[in-house]
Motif scaffolding. Structure first.
Motif, PDB file in Angstrom:
ATOM      1  N   SER A 111       2.620  11.003  11.972  1.00 24.82           N
ATOM      2  CA  SER A 111       3.866  11.215  12.714  1.00 24.82           C
ATOM      3  C   SER A 111       5.094  10.948  11.851  1.00 24.82           C
ATOM      4  O   SER A 111       5.992  10.191  12.213  1.00 24.82           O
ATOM      5  N   ILE A 112       5.126  11.588  10.675  1.00 28.18           N
ATOM      6  CA  ILE A 112       6.254  11.437   9.751  1.00 28.18           C
ATOM      7  C   ILE A 112       6.956  12.776   9.600  1.00 28.18           C
ATOM      8  O   ILE A 112       6.318  13.809   9.401  1.00 28.18           O
ATOM      9  N   GLU A 113       8.280  12.756   9.711  1.00 25.80           N
ATOM     10  CA  GLU A 113       9.071  13.964   9.519  1.00 25.80           C
ATOM     11  C   GLU A 113      10.027  13.740   8.366  1.00 25.80           C
ATOM     12  O   GLU A 113      10.816  12.803   8.385  1.00 25.80           O
ATOM     13  N   VAL A 162       0.843  -1.204   0.000  1.00 28.34           N
ATOM     14  CA  VAL A 162       0.000   0.000   0.000  1.00 28.34           C
ATOM     15  C   VAL A 162       0.873   1.248   0.000  1.00 28.34           C
ATOM     16  O   VAL A 162       1.864   1.324   0.729  1.00 28.34           O
ATOM     17  N   ILE A 163       0.504   2.212  -0.823  1.00 23.10           N
ATOM     18  CA  ILE A 163       1.162   3.517  -0.798  1.00 23.10           C
ATOM     19  C   ILE A 163       0.102   4.605  -0.688  1.00 23.10           C
ATOM     20  O   ILE A 163      -0.946   4.539  -1.328  1.00 23.10           O
ATOM     21  N   LEU A 164       0.361   5.581   0.167  1.00 23.33           N
ATOM     22  CA  LEU A 164      -0.532   6.728   0.349  1.00 23.33           C
ATOM     23  C   LEU A 164       0.125   7.946  -0.298  1.00 23.33           C
ATOM     24  O   LEU A 164       1.276   8.270   0.002  1.00 23.33           O
ATOM     25  N   ASN A 222      12.661   5.420  -2.903  1.00 20.98           N
ATOM     26  CA  ASN A 222      13.754   6.279  -2.437  1.00 20.98           C
ATOM     27  C   ASN A 222      13.246   7.609  -1.903  1.00 20.98           C
ATOM     28  O   ASN A 222      13.884   8.233  -1.051  1.00 20.98           O
ATOM     29  N   VAL A 223      12.113   8.050  -2.409  1.00 19.86           N
ATOM     30  CA  VAL A 223      11.543   9.342  -2.008  1.00 19.86           C
ATOM     31  C   VAL A 223      10.456   9.177  -0.942  1.00 19.86           C
ATOM     32  O   VAL A 223      10.308  10.015  -0.061  1.00 19.86           O
ATOM     33  N   SER A 224       9.701   8.097  -1.011  1.00 21.95           N
ATOM     34  CA  SER A 224       8.596   7.888  -0.057  1.00 21.95           C
ATOM     35  C   SER A 224       9.127   7.595   1.349  1.00 21.95           C
ATOM     36  O   SER A 224      10.276   7.184   1.529  1.00 21.95           O
ATOM     37  N   GLU A 249       4.036   2.764   2.648  1.00 20.90           N
ATOM     38  CA  GLU A 249       4.798   3.832   2.017  1.00 20.90           C
ATOM     39  C   GLU A 249       3.920   5.092   1.907  1.00 20.90           C
ATOM     40  O   GLU A 249       2.732   4.996   1.617  1.00 20.90           O
ATOM     41  N   VAL A 250       4.531   6.246   2.127  1.00 23.34           N
ATOM     42  CA  VAL A 250       3.797   7.509   2.068  1.00 23.34           C
ATOM     43  C   VAL A 250       4.579   8.504   1.218  1.00 23.34           C
ATOM     44  O   VAL A 250       5.756   8.769   1.483  1.00 23.34           O
TER      45      VAL A 250
END
Length: 386
Positions: A191-193, A174-176, A215-217, A226-227
């Motif tokens: 809660s992602i920085e 899953v990717i958001l 690499n970017v997510s 993955e976000v």
């Protein structure tokens, strides 16, 4: 069985399109015709089982057939050439074409053979479905967009919680993707920085693949989802165009089982492109008159823009409460689209999670779930069955 097959006819010539449609409609009720430059987008949006591809005037035929085969490796592709050409036959066979006909010389042959071709393909498809294990398929993910024309409806919270729950409740990849440009928002809820955003994929968009995306997510700590974060800068956001969004979503579709997209309430080229690429659009609706009025305006605008919502849009009712004058049973008589989820208003349960920037779900099997999380879990399980 044949009537359930989706047949897509690709041709830039009206006469050939009409001729092929007449033949195809004898074996299936689900036949659509598109131009060659729209074929890939249509295949991404609505999976076609059989593709009848009429040769184009340009040299893009081979490239388009290759893309269609990548999107659906099991598709049966019947290529219609303008003239006998051994080089073209060889290139088309390599690209993935299954049958090769020359029109108008072999129009009668095609018409007589088509019923048997469809019958054989349907039998093979049924056999493969019976023997296949119920696992998530790679290469054909599902793009799910969350949208609401009214700000404050809880669209971002629903999208983030839904994606997190889908990851925890299944073995799916899953990717958001947060397209709420300018100020972002999803990273705060999870809660992602990070100082990286989906805009960092611009330099590699032409050769974009799963490796570039990962690499970017950012990987969510608890679910390992993955976000892709939105650039929190309006100036950077303006550098992104519709082609960028289309390529990003198509690459994600090939690499992930579920691509969950959080859309802003404003309508622009990026949002329309994301909606066109989506398999499902979940419109987040709160039970009040202003929300219903705004949704009606959205439906009218979609019709003018040529956005096909039938069979793709469903309603996610949010913030349901006994205190609201508008009840769910009343809405069923008003809404044109089915209600897929009913999410209760849970201010008391949600407030601490939102203030701390923590997701409402952290483990696959949590015993004490707040009412909001329980409703999202029910929603996600229902979608997973589709």
């Amino acid at each position: 069985m044949e009537n359930k097959l989706n047949i897509m006819i690709v041709s830039d010539e009206d006469a050939l399109m009409s001729q092929l449609k007449t033949i195809a409609e004898t074996k299936s009720e689900q036949v659509i015709g598109v131009r060659s430059n729209e074929a890939v987008r249509e295949m991404n949006r609505e999976m076609a089982h059989i593709v009848i591809f009429g040769q184009t005037d340009t040299d893009t035929s081979v490239e388009v057939v290759q893309m269609l085969k990548i999107i659906n490796p099991n598709a049966l592709i019947l290529f219609i050439a303008n003239a006998s050409d051994f080089g073209l036959l060889r290139n088309m066979t390599r690209a993935g074409a299954d049958e090769f006909f020359v029109f108008p010389e072999e129009a009668g042959l095609f018409s007589s053979r088509f019923p048997n071709i469809v019958k054989s393909y349907a039998a093979k498809k049924a056999k493969n479905e019976e023997s296949a294990a119920p696992t998530f398929g790679r290469g054909r993910g599902k793009i799910i967009s969350f949208y609401s024309g009214k700000g404050g409806s809880g669209c971002s919270l629903l999208a983030a919680s839904f994606a997190q729950t889908m990851k925890l409740e299944s073995s799916a990849e899953v990717i958001l993707i947060d397209l709420n440009g300018q100020f972002g928002g999803v990273e705060t809820l999870l809660s992602i920085e990070s100082n990286r955003s989906l805009a960092d994929l611009q330099p590699v968009i032409e050769e974009l693949n799963e490796s570039h995306i990962r690499n970017v997510s950012q990987t969510q700590e608890h679910s390992k989802m993955e976000v892709l974060i939105s650039p929190c800068d309006a100036e950077i956001l303006e550098t992104l165009d519709e082609e960028f969004i289309a390529k990003l979503l198509r690459t994600c579709r090939r690499s992930f089982d579920y691509v969950v997209v959080d859309l802003p309430s404003s309508i622009n080229g990026l949002v329309v492109t994301a909606m066109e690429e989506s398999d499902k659009i979940y419109y987040v609706l709160t039970p009040d008159t202003p929300s219903l009025k705004i949704m009606k305006h959205y439906e009218e605008l979609s019709e003018r823009l040529g956005l096909v919502l039938t069979s793709r849009m469903e309603i996610a009712l949010n913030k349901l409460s006994k205190n609201f004058e508008v009840k769910q049973k009343d809405l069923k008589n008003v809404l044109r689209y089915p209600i897929i989820a009913s999410i209760r208003q849970d201010t008391k349960g949600l407030q601490s999670f939102i203030n701390q920037g923590q997701p409402v779900r952290k483990q696959a099997k949590e015993r004490k779930l707040i009412p909001f999380a329980k409703d999202i879990r029910k929603f996600a399980r229902q979608v997973a069955k589709q």
